[in-house]
Write a protein that holds these residues in place. Structure first.
Motif, short mmCIF file in Angstrom:
data_model
loop_
_atom_site.label_atom_id
_atom_site.label_comp_id
_atom_site.label_asym_id
_atom_site.label_seq_id
_atom_site.Cartn_x
_atom_site.Cartn_y
_atom_site.Cartn_z
N ASN A 107 0.32 -1.24 -0.16
CA ASN A 107 -0.41 -0.06 -0.20
C ASN A 107 0.73 1.12 0.00
N SER A 108 1.99 1.06 0.99
CA SER A 108 2.43 2.58 0.54
C SER A 108 3.69 2.35 -0.77
N ASP A 125 16.42 -8.09 -0.94
CA ASP A 125 16.22 -9.05 0.23
C ASP A 125 14.55 -8.32 1.11
N ALA A 126 13.49 -8.17 0.57
CA ALA A 126 12.90 -7.58 1.01
C ALA A 126 11.51 -8.76 0.16
N THR A 127 10.53 -8.82 1.12
CA THR A 127 8.60 -9.38 0.14
C THR A 127 8.11 -8.09 0.76
N ILE A 128 7.50 -7.71 -0.28
CA ILE A 128 6.38 -7.18 -0.38
C ILE A 128 4.94 -7.94 0.03
N VAL A 129 4.84 -7.70 0.67
CA VAL A 129 3.16 -7.46 1.39
C VAL A 129 2.35 -6.88 1.29
N PRO A 130 0.87 -7.30 0.69
CA PRO A 130 0.24 -6.21 0.53
C PRO A 130 -0.37 -5.09 2.01
N SER A 131 -0.24 -5.56 2.77
CA SER A 131 -0.37 -3.96 3.78
C SER A 131 0.71 -4.21 4.74
N GLY A 132 1.43 -3.01 4.88
CA GLY A 132 2.58 -3.65 6.37
C GLY A 132 1.70 -4.04 7.97
N VAL A 133 0.60 -3.01 8.17
CA VAL A 133 -0.49 -2.73 9.48
C VAL A 133 -1.27 -4.06 9.25
#
Length: 149
Positions: A107-108, A125-133
């Motif tokens: 989202n961000s 090294d990062a994974t994208i998640v739909p929403s951090g919160v």
């Protein structure tokens, strides 16, 4: 003699009461979610220090750390603006392989892309998640501990 045995038994029970929680805690797996929501290198480094200290303390045990970035904190994981990219790579690949994850809020990311008018990539090294919160909330529901530096 009977009084002596009763006192010894009482001391053993008291000693077990104090020792048991410590023993149980040592064998328990630890799962820690650390939130970074500020574009501040000091906060980013503090989160990395916290992760490093946790992993060092529980070295050899079953611990997991997930540093979740959202809002302005996404800069920590942006390939073009991260002030800590080298440190992330060292922690992820060389020092603690498999013990730490970096989650970037989609989202961000989408909000920044819209505001800046171009695609944004995150560090390898990062994974994208739909929403951090939502990711943080779900981790906590699964029993993860929450830390915000």
């Amino acid at each position: 003699m009977r009084g002596f045995l009763q006192r010894c038994a009482a001391l053993v029970v008291i000693a077990m009461a104090f020792a048991s929680p410590g023993l149980a805690a040592d064998g328990k797996p630890h799962h820690i979610a650390i939130q970074v929501d500020q574009n501040d290198p000091q906060v980013m480094n503090l989160a990395l220090n916290n992760a490093n200290n946790i992993i060092e303390y529980y070295r050899g045990k079953n611990e997991d750390v997930d540093i979740v970035t959202c809002g302005p904190g996404l800069h920590m994981l942006r390939a073009d603006t991260s002030p800590v990219e080298d440190r992330i790579r060292r922690l992820k690949d060389m020092v603690f392989p498999g013990k730490i994850q970096f989650s970037a809020c989609n989202n961000s990311k989408q909000g920044m892309e819209k505001a800046e008018g171009h695609a944004i990539s995150v560090v390898a090294d990062a994974t994208i998640v739909p929403s951090g919160v939502v990711h943080l909330m779900e981790l906590q529901e699964q029993g993860w501990s929450y830390v915000r530096p």
